[in-house]
Design a protein around this motif. Structure first.
Motif, PDB file in Angstrom:
ATOM      1  N   MET A  59      -7.028 -35.129   2.206  1.00 43.95           N
ATOM      2  CA  MET A  59      -8.274 -35.271   1.447  1.00 43.95           C
ATOM      3  C   MET A  59      -7.977 -35.310  -0.043  1.00 43.95           C
ATOM      4  O   MET A  59      -6.901 -34.890  -0.485  1.00 43.95           O
ATOM      5  CB  MET A  59      -9.243 -34.127   1.771  1.00 43.95           C
ATOM      6  N   ALA A  60      -8.942 -35.829  -0.797  1.00 40.73           N
ATOM      7  CA  ALA A  60      -8.778 -35.913  -2.252  1.00 40.73           C
ATOM      8  C   ALA A  60      -8.702 -34.508  -2.853  1.00 40.73           C
ATOM      9  O   ALA A  60      -9.254 -33.547  -2.296  1.00 40.73           O
ATOM     10  CB  ALA A  60      -9.947 -36.681  -2.865  1.00 40.73           C
ATOM     11  N   PRO A  61      -8.017 -34.368  -3.987  1.00 36.57           N
ATOM     12  CA  PRO A  61      -7.839 -33.041  -4.590  1.00 36.57           C
ATOM     13  C   PRO A  61      -9.129 -32.272  -4.824  1.00 36.57           C
ATOM     14  O   PRO A  61      -9.157 -31.056  -4.634  1.00 36.57           O
ATOM     15  CB  PRO A  61      -7.129 -33.361  -5.910  1.00 36.57           C
ATOM     16  N   ILE A  62     -10.202 -32.946  -5.233  1.00 34.96           N
ATOM     17  CA  ILE A  62     -11.432 -32.204  -5.515  1.00 34.96           C
ATOM     18  C   ILE A  62     -11.962 -31.524  -4.261  1.00 34.96           C
ATOM     19  O   ILE A  62     -12.433 -30.380  -4.315  1.00 34.96           O
ATOM     20  CB  ILE A  62     -12.514 -33.120  -6.130  1.00 34.96           C
ATOM     21  N   TRP A  63     -11.855 -32.204  -3.103  1.00 31.82           N
ATOM     22  CA  TRP A  63     -12.354 -31.617  -1.861  1.00 31.82           C
ATOM     23  C   TRP A  63     -11.396 -30.539  -1.354  1.00 31.82           C
ATOM     24  O   TRP A  63     -11.848 -29.521  -0.807  1.00 31.82           O
ATOM     25  CB  TRP A  63     -12.567 -32.696  -0.804  1.00 31.82           C
ATOM     26  N   ALA A  64     -10.106 -30.749  -1.553  1.00 37.90           N
ATOM     27  CA  ALA A  64      -9.136 -29.716  -1.183  1.00 37.90           C
ATOM     28  C   ALA A  64      -9.370 -28.458  -2.010  1.00 37.90           C
ATOM     29  O   ALA A  64      -9.372 -27.332  -1.490  1.00 37.90           O
ATOM     30  CB  ALA A  64      -7.718 -30.228  -1.386  1.00 37.90           C
ATOM     31  N   GLY A  65      -9.593 -28.637  -3.319  1.00 36.22           N
ATOM     32  CA  GLY A  65      -9.846 -27.493  -4.188  1.00 36.22           C
ATOM     33  C   GLY A  65     -11.123 -26.762  -3.816  1.00 36.22           C
ATOM     34  O   GLY A  65     -11.156 -25.532  -3.750  1.00 36.22           O
ATOM     35  N   ALA A  66     -12.194 -27.523  -3.552  1.00 37.05           N
ATOM     36  CA  ALA A  66     -13.478 -26.898  -3.193  1.00 37.05           C
ATOM     37  C   ALA A  66     -13.372 -26.153  -1.868  1.00 37.05           C
ATOM     38  O   ALA A  66     -13.912 -25.049  -1.719  1.00 37.05           O
ATOM     39  CB  ALA A  66     -14.570 -27.960  -3.119  1.00 37.05           C
ATOM     40  N   LEU A  67     -12.660 -26.733  -0.892  1.00 41.69           N
ATOM     41  CA  LEU A  67     -12.502 -26.076   0.402  1.00 41.69           C
ATOM     42  C   LEU A  67     -11.698 -24.789   0.264  1.00 41.69           C
ATOM     43  O   LEU A  67     -12.059 -23.746   0.844  1.00 41.69           O
ATOM     44  CB  LEU A  67     -11.824 -27.033   1.389  1.00 41.69           C
ATOM     45  N   ILE A  68     -10.619 -24.833  -0.512  1.00 42.71           N
ATOM     46  CA  ILE A  68      -9.825 -23.623  -0.734  1.00 42.71           C
ATOM     47  C   ILE A  68     -10.666 -22.574  -1.450  1.00 42.71           C
ATOM     48  O   ILE A  68     -10.584 -21.383  -1.138  1.00 42.71           O
ATOM     49  CB  ILE A  68      -8.554 -23.947  -1.535  1.00 42.71           C
ATOM     50  N   GLY A  69     -11.474 -22.993  -2.408  1.00 42.62           N
ATOM     51  CA  GLY A  69     -12.333 -22.047  -3.116  1.00 42.62           C
ATOM     52  C   GLY A  69     -13.290 -21.335  -2.180  1.00 42.62           C
ATOM     53  O   GLY A  69     -13.508 -20.117  -2.295  1.00 42.62           O
ATOM     54  N   ALA A  70     -13.865 -22.095  -1.232  1.00 41.78           N
ATOM     55  CA  ALA A  70     -14.777 -21.484  -0.265  1.00 41.78           C
ATOM     56  C   ALA A  70     -14.028 -20.511   0.648  1.00 41.78           C
ATOM     57  O   ALA A  70     -14.519 -19.410   0.935  1.00 41.78           O
ATOM     58  CB  ALA A  70     -15.468 -22.572   0.549  1.00 41.78           C
ATOM     59  N   ILE A  71     -12.844 -20.915   1.100  1.00 42.84           N
ATOM     60  CA  ILE A  71     -12.028 -20.028   1.945  1.00 42.84           C
ATOM     61  C   ILE A  71     -11.624 -18.794   1.153  1.00 42.84           C
ATOM     62  O   ILE A  71     -11.690 -17.657   1.660  1.00 42.84           O
ATOM     63  CB  ILE A  71     -10.784 -20.781   2.456  1.00 42.84           C
ATOM     64  N   TRP A  72     -11.208 -19.003  -0.061  1.00 45.66           N
ATOM     65  CA  TRP A  72     -10.772 -17.927  -0.956  1.00 45.66           C
ATOM     66  C   TRP A  72     -11.903 -16.912  -1.169  1.00 45.66           C
ATOM     67  O   TRP A  72     -11.693 -15.702  -1.097  1.00 45.66           O
ATOM     68  CB  TRP A  72     -10.353 -18.571  -2.273  1.00 45.66           C
ATOM     69  N   GLY A  73     -13.110 -17.427  -1.422  1.00 47.04           N
ATOM     70  CA  GLY A  73     -14.254 -16.535  -1.615  1.00 47.04           C
ATOM     71  C   GLY A  73     -14.594 -15.768  -0.351  1.00 47.04           C
ATOM     72  O   GLY A  73     -14.813 -14.553  -0.391  1.00 47.04           O
ATOM     73  N   PHE A  74     -14.630 -16.473   0.798  1.00 40.91           N
ATOM     74  CA  PHE A  74     -14.957 -15.830   2.071  1.00 40.91           C
ATOM     75  C   PHE A  74     -13.902 -14.784   2.449  1.00 40.91           C
ATOM     76  O   PHE A  74     -14.227 -13.739   3.013  1.00 40.91           O
ATOM     77  CB  PHE A  74     -15.059 -16.904   3.152  1.00 40.91           C
ATOM     78  N   TRP A  75     -12.646 -15.058   2.117  1.00 40.96           N
ATOM     79  CA  TRP A  75     -11.541 -14.126   2.397  1.00 40.96           C
ATOM     80  C   TRP A  75     -11.773 -12.783   1.702  1.00 40.96           C
ATOM     81  O   TRP A  75     -11.400 -11.739   2.216  1.00 40.96           O
ATOM     82  CB  TRP A  75     -10.242 -14.764   1.931  1.00 40.96           C
ATOM     83  N   HIS A  76     -12.434 -12.788   0.532  1.00 37.03           N
ATOM     84  CA  HIS A  76     -12.701 -11.561  -0.216  1.00 37.03           C
ATOM     85  C   HIS A  76     -13.874 -10.755   0.344  1.00 37.03           C
ATOM     86  O   HIS A  76     -14.078  -9.613  -0.063  1.00 37.03           O
ATOM     87  CB  HIS A  76     -13.041 -11.883  -1.682  1.00 37.03           C
ATOM     88  N   LEU A  77     -14.664 -11.349   1.241  1.00 40.11           N
ATOM     89  CA  LEU A  77     -15.942 -10.745   1.639  1.00 40.11           C
ATOM     90  C   LEU A  77     -15.840  -9.277   2.057  1.00 40.11           C
ATOM     91  O   LEU A  77     -16.653  -8.456   1.596  1.00 40.11           O
ATOM     92  CB  LEU A  77     -16.584 -11.581   2.744  1.00 40.11           C
TER      93      LEU A  77
END
Length: 272
Positions: free
Chosen positions: A150-168
């Motif tokens: 996937m394009a970098p912007i979507w890879a970054g956004a997906l990682i950000g969502a995973i990263w945030g959820f990981w902190h929950l």
């Protein structure tokens, strides 16, 4: 490293972090009696924080042994970066926190403790070995693997969502800084930050040094509490960066896709 490393990385990362934090959330008295009260200095807190790095190292060793791990860690030595990104990481990020704090009538710098700046300096250097170590996983392994598909912007956004959820789970954990925060602005902030660090990763050829310094600035104890204004300011900065780097953010051309740098090609032998 094959595509199937992505679910393996995520499984190990969440299992370690959610296992440690979940034990303290679901059985706080038992966990405290076994391991002592949890805090930001507790060894298990470090273990939970380092989970992405641990998963990354395990995967690199499993696919490429010790030599591959050395090549993977050599990405920490990629220090060359465009001057604009250097200024942003070293100066721009602190200014964002200062500006956000001023908007809410806060101080320009975080108040010093009664013992002076010495303890703050010690914490600042300790933080270098806490959150930034995560980048071995998020930007070291997960982002290059995702950018193959996937394009970098979507890879970054997906990682950000995973990263945030990981902190929950940490938001339900008393005794840590997350216990007093609101999750939604933090989650949005993680997506913003992951998108914002993406062009830095790709522009530096996969450097792990600059994402780690970026992460370090986010938790530098000298910068004041600017929530939620720091998130909104950084969101505007991210939109500007996306527009500025739109030719590379929306295409996989030029995106970093190697987890482990290739060995330099040997010069061909000339027959005599």
């Amino acid at each position: 490293m094959p595509k199937r490393a992505i679910p393996l990385f995520l499984a190990m990362t969440f299992l370690i972090t959610w296992g440690v934090v979940g034990f303290y959330v679901l059985a706080p008295e038992l966990a405290s009696s076994w391991f002592g009260p949890i805090s930001g200095l507790h060894p298990l807190f470090f273990l939970a924080t380092w989970a992405p790095a641990i998963a990354a190292i395990v995967l690199v060793l499993s696919y490429a042994d010790g030599a591959g791990l050395r090549r993977f860690l050599s990405r920490l030595l990629l220090w060359r970066a465009p001057s604009g990104w250097v200024v942003f990481v070293l100066i721009g990020l602190p200014l964002v926190f200062m500006a956000g704090s001023l908007v809410k009538n806060g101080p320009v710098l975080a108040p010093l403790p009664p013992d002076g700046a010495g303890p703050m300096v010690a914490v600042m250097f300790m933080m270098l070995f806490l959150g930034p170590i995560e980048e071995l996983g998020w930007r070291g392994v997960l982002q290059p693997l995702l950018q193959r598909h996937m394009a970098p912007i979507w890879a970054g956004a997906l990682i950000g969502a995973i990263w945030g959820f990981w902190h929950l789970p940490a938001f339900y954990l008393a005794g840590t800084v997350f216990g007093g925060w609101n999750f939604l602005p933090f989650f949005i902030g993680n997506v913003v930050l992951a998108v914002l660090v993406t062009p830095i990763l790709n522009r530096t050829g996969g450097s792990l040094l600059w994402p780690m310094l970026f992460h370090w600035q986010l938790i530098n104890p000298f910068w004041p509490d600017a929530q939620p204004w720091d998130t909104w300011i950084l969101a505007v900065v991210a939109l500007v960066a996306i527009w500025w780097k739109r030719e590379t953010m929306f295409t996989r051309e030029g995106a970093v896709t190697q987890v482990i740098p290739s060995l330099p090609q040997a010069a061909p032998q000339v027959a005599r």
